[in-house]
Write an enzyme that holds these catalytic residues in place. Sequence first.
Site, mmCIF file in Angstrom:
data_model
loop_
_atom_site.group_PDB
_atom_site.id
_atom_site.type_symbol
_atom_site.label_atom_id
_atom_site.label_comp_id
_atom_site.label_asym_id
_atom_site.label_seq_id
_atom_site.Cartn_x
_atom_site.Cartn_y
_atom_site.Cartn_z
ATOM 1 N N HIS B 48 57.078 -9.308 12.435
ATOM 2 C CA HIS B 48 56.258 -9.900 13.272
ATOM 3 C C HIS B 48 54.766 -9.754 13.171
ATOM 4 O O HIS B 48 54.106 -10.742 12.849
ATOM 5 C CB HIS B 48 55.747 -9.360 14.965
ATOM 6 N N GLU B 70 62.617 -12.539 11.973
ATOM 7 C CA GLU B 70 62.729 -11.826 13.158
ATOM 8 C C GLU B 70 63.841 -13.122 13.883
ATOM 9 O O GLU B 70 63.914 -11.776 14.646
ATOM 10 C CB GLU B 70 61.186 -12.882 13.281
ATOM 11 N N ASN B 464 68.030 9.787 -12.608
ATOM 12 C CA ASN B 464 68.906 10.780 -13.247
ATOM 13 C C ASN B 464 70.270 11.670 -12.584
ATOM 14 O O ASN B 464 71.524 11.322 -12.637
ATOM 15 C CB ASN B 464 68.594 11.621 -14.170
#
Lengths: 175, 1083
Positions: B48, B70, B464
């Site tokens: 918001h 929202e 990795n």
Amino acid sequence: MDLNELMDKQEELKVRISGEEEEELIAEGSIIQLVSFVLEDVEYGVDILAVHEILRFPEITRLPNTPDFIKGVINLRGNVIPVVDVRKRFGFSRAKVTDLTRIIVIETNDKLTGLMVDNVHQVVRISRNNVDPPSELIEGVSEEYIWGIGRLKDRLIVILNLSNILFLEEDEERA
Amino acid sequence: MAFSLGEYQDIFLEEADEQLQELNQNLLELEKNPENLEIINNIFRAAHSLKSSAAFVGLNELSDLAHMMENLLQGIRDGSMGITPEIIDIIFKCFDEIHNVIDTIASGEKPEQDLQWLIDDIKAICEKSTKPKKEDRKAAREIVTDGPHQYEVPKTLLDADARKKIKHGLDHGKSCCEVTVFIDDKAQMKWVKAQLVVNNLGKIGEIVATFPSMEDMGDDGMNNVVKIVLLTDQPGEDVRRAANIDLIHRIDIRTIRLSKKDGKLMLQFSDSETFYGDQLLAEGGGSAAAGAVRGETETAGIKEEIEDAAEDEEEEEEGAEADHAVKGADKDAKKKVAMLKTVKVSIDKLDLLLNNVGELVIANSGFFKLYEEMRKISEEKSIINEFKSRMEQMSRIAKDLQSGIMKTRMVPIGQVFTRFRRLVRDLAKEFNKDVELIIKGEDTELDKKVIDSIGEPLLHLLRNAVDHGIETAAERKKLGKSETAHITMNAYQSGNQIFVDVSDDGRGLNLEQIKRKAVAMGLATPEMISSMDDQDIYNYIFTPGFSTAEKITDISGRGVGMNVVKEIVSELNGSVSIETELGMGTRFVLSFPITLAIIPAIMVKVRNEMYAIPLTDVIETIKISQSDITTIEGHEVINLRGEILSLLRLSRFINLESALGPDDKMPVVVVGFGSRKIGLIVDYLEGKLEIVIKSLEQNYKTVEGLAGASILGDGSICLILDISSMINKVILEQDRVSKYDRRKIAEADVEEVEDEDMPVKEPAGRAAVRETAPAAGAKAGAGATVSSEARTAEAKKQTPAESKTSEPASRIAPEKKPDNIVRVFADQEAPRPQAKAPEPDAKIEQRVHKALDEFREELRESIKTTAGTGFPSDHMADSISLTRDELREFQLVANIGAANAAESLSKILNKQIDLSIPEVTVMPIEQIPKHIGDIDSIYMGIMMPILGDTRGTVLFIFKENSGFEVIDLLYGLASKTTHEFNEDGQSALQELTNIVGSSVINVIAEKSNLVIRAGLPTIVHDYLQSVIDSILVLHNMLSDYAVIMDTAFFFENDKIIGNLLLLPEADSLKIIVERMRTNVGSN
């Protein structure tokens, strides 16, 4: 109001006017102010706009592996700045440090540098019109350090080219 | 011109970045706990505010996207949608897109990303997963008709918490009112208006609640009307004025009072006062007196609401839930407070402050000097004491200030760590692995500069770990590991270092694979590898281009990442180490100095000039005396526990005369950079100090050998040495020397060829000495006889072979007489006619080979004829499985080694030293003493063990008298001064052996490319048999035979000084020879 008073007033006014004029001229750049110092009977000038401050001779730390005209570094309120021995730079013999010895701290290219000189003489104003380009007449001092020769009423003043005096490119070729 | 969003851009970017991080963070949590409403609320809130701020700076597309997000979240929140992986993924996608937009803006370009597809996607998902919508929201509204307009007015529903607040406020003399704001239809973004009104009202009082709630306001449809319940001590007009902004159509205000009914407290709403926009406008103009504009009291919505009565009873039942809500609110409140406590400051400002405070500390220390002066002259003790205590107080404050500001540069590492949660999640998904990231030590603080750059190395390590380190869930199951793999990031402080760990419980590094790869890439030979310890082998993975991955993924496998890790970490003065166990996992430990601005350093002095050496570069400090120093090729070295350490005199480096006298002990700071180290000779050690680095470049330029400067407590400047550049300089010089060395060795080879060709001079000389030595013959067994015969044969038979070089050699021979050092240089400069500049080693070796072959052939012939037996060495050599070829090869090396030894020896003794051809023989162990010399005389034997890839002993052996003479020579005493083997003598001989032995060992190492080194020499002063016995004990000889290399050294006057024996263990000899061959082959 008697005549004398009037004369004084007139004089005052004149001075004030000339003062104002001068300010203007300085602002325009047609009058330059120089901090001057004397080395071996020659007076040299440094543009006051480049001068950061003038110090008494401080404690100085030698900087190894640098050209011999680099006197060392000093602590200027937490800044480590190099000091150029101007006598050495101009090829004169090294002089003793006396009470009159000063460091003129100048600022060029955003860097601070100290110029170690035997004395600081005075501040002089000089009109740009009275500045001649460097000639080869100046004994001992290499032309590339000179920005121009200022003619004063009774004497000459050698105006230094600050970016050449320190920087630094030619150091290599000298060293 | 760069794209800009105006003056709020920076704030927006910063906020948006934070919000995004929070969103990412929360969403990850949500993925784990889909039921946790609080997390959804957090996400909702962040989304918001993102929406609002995006709209505020005019990023409407972004705002729209946030809005859609929202909506989606709203659905989840009110339970109309379930959380599906699909939804989580699309929200993550949104975050990424938003991030892209923000990045684009931050880089000064106009964001052109098309977000519509995402919006559409969300819509699609929304529709798909929406459960039948509950209508309760609508129910909370009533319709108010106002002329042509129709408004949906939300109902005022005060929860227990709000009611308490109101009661409390009213009890404290505040008034409470409910403000209903009707926003004009024409208004764009009504929720913004509504928020403005709320903000304005918030200024004059406390907002108890809004309807719809602040979070719900984003939904445009709902926001024509906003109700705000406000506690304030301002009069009603002020409330009205505060709510009055443009495009507000109408404002209703009802005051709320407390009343009692049936002994229960109730809130009572008064009639509402209604004001219309035009009046409001007029009022807003400020011309009319507040009282003049009369609110028109309407009856439309009047009724007393005593709705609370019933609810009050519910209060207790709601208790638990309400508590929860309160807690949530509290948490929020705390969060807000915490945010307010943080101020973002640019590092530049901090640096400036730090600088100034440093100055303060320094300036303050000036007082101490002053105080001393004053104390001397002043009579007023009390004033002086007062001055002192003030001064000390000030210095304390200044120091506190300094350390405080330094601390401000420290940032907790948590913010870096948490960023990676998302990364690990995504990677794990991509590779279909089940990975959990565990974060520890988030609060550990690091210098801001480290924090800023540590992200990249960590990123590579994590990639990795996920890609290579961790097995798939199936594999893990098979191995009996938990299916979920764990990657742990941990940060902690220990001593002056901060450690940052990344560890996984995956496969671990495969040592064999790394070895193979290292060999395949030509980084090392198999032999080198076999002698390396595991840690060194693991370090190969930091080599650029090194990857053991079979396939390259877009994540890792190109062999770049680990190199980046290493580089960045080194840039930050840190280091990386690896701990790994095959099948168990791998841990990378990065360590950094606590702060980069301040470093501990060792202060040293040359005369009165002070220099600082960063402590990180210092290995140890030792004291040596002039006599410990040996000069090799003009370079001073010492033997430090068996290792040759190059020395650099700091005084020479900085062009200053040392203050030390020749007899003073010299402090040496052993400094290392990478794998190289040197010893730095200084005048005085001044102790350890914490220093602040200042660059010289700022006002000057880089100066060779200096890393910067520091300002000390008294204001003076001390220069900081740049150890890496100093070491590089030394190495550069050594490289030059080693080239020179090589040439010299090449010429030494030539010399030996000559020596061989000079039948009369040396071998004969030696034979003569041998024969004249009375004891030599007495107890000499068969072996010795053979060897002495061999020598005679050698002398005879060589004559035909010499013709080619003997003439120029004899021309040079006289030159050899003068001082040896001069000779070396003379050799160097005087071009030799037949040597034709330095010949390549191989060529020389060929020649040596050839000469030796001939010689050996003849020798054998002669032995055959004279003794009628086979070459005795033959069967002995067989028994220790060495071929004659191998022996011959070894002899080559021995030749060069002996030459080197002679060279060093003549330098140390400052005398011309000649040597016999080293003789490599295999002989029965029991015959060794006889072979060497007089078994019943007392000898001084200095044994230097050879350690590393091969084993053996270098034995330098002197007859007692010769030993004393050598000692005299070493100490520059008159001949025959020493008659007693004291400690000084021992150490002199040890040192001598060190140097001579090392030169032999170095040659072997160089030729065979083996890692071998010299151990500490020990001395045996006893009968020859005992000397040899002690070696045999050391060697644990399995065979009855041993290979020995024997060289005799002669003074100028052909007087033997001693023998240098090399006794390698038989296996070792084989290794040396093999390695030499492969080496020569590869050349």
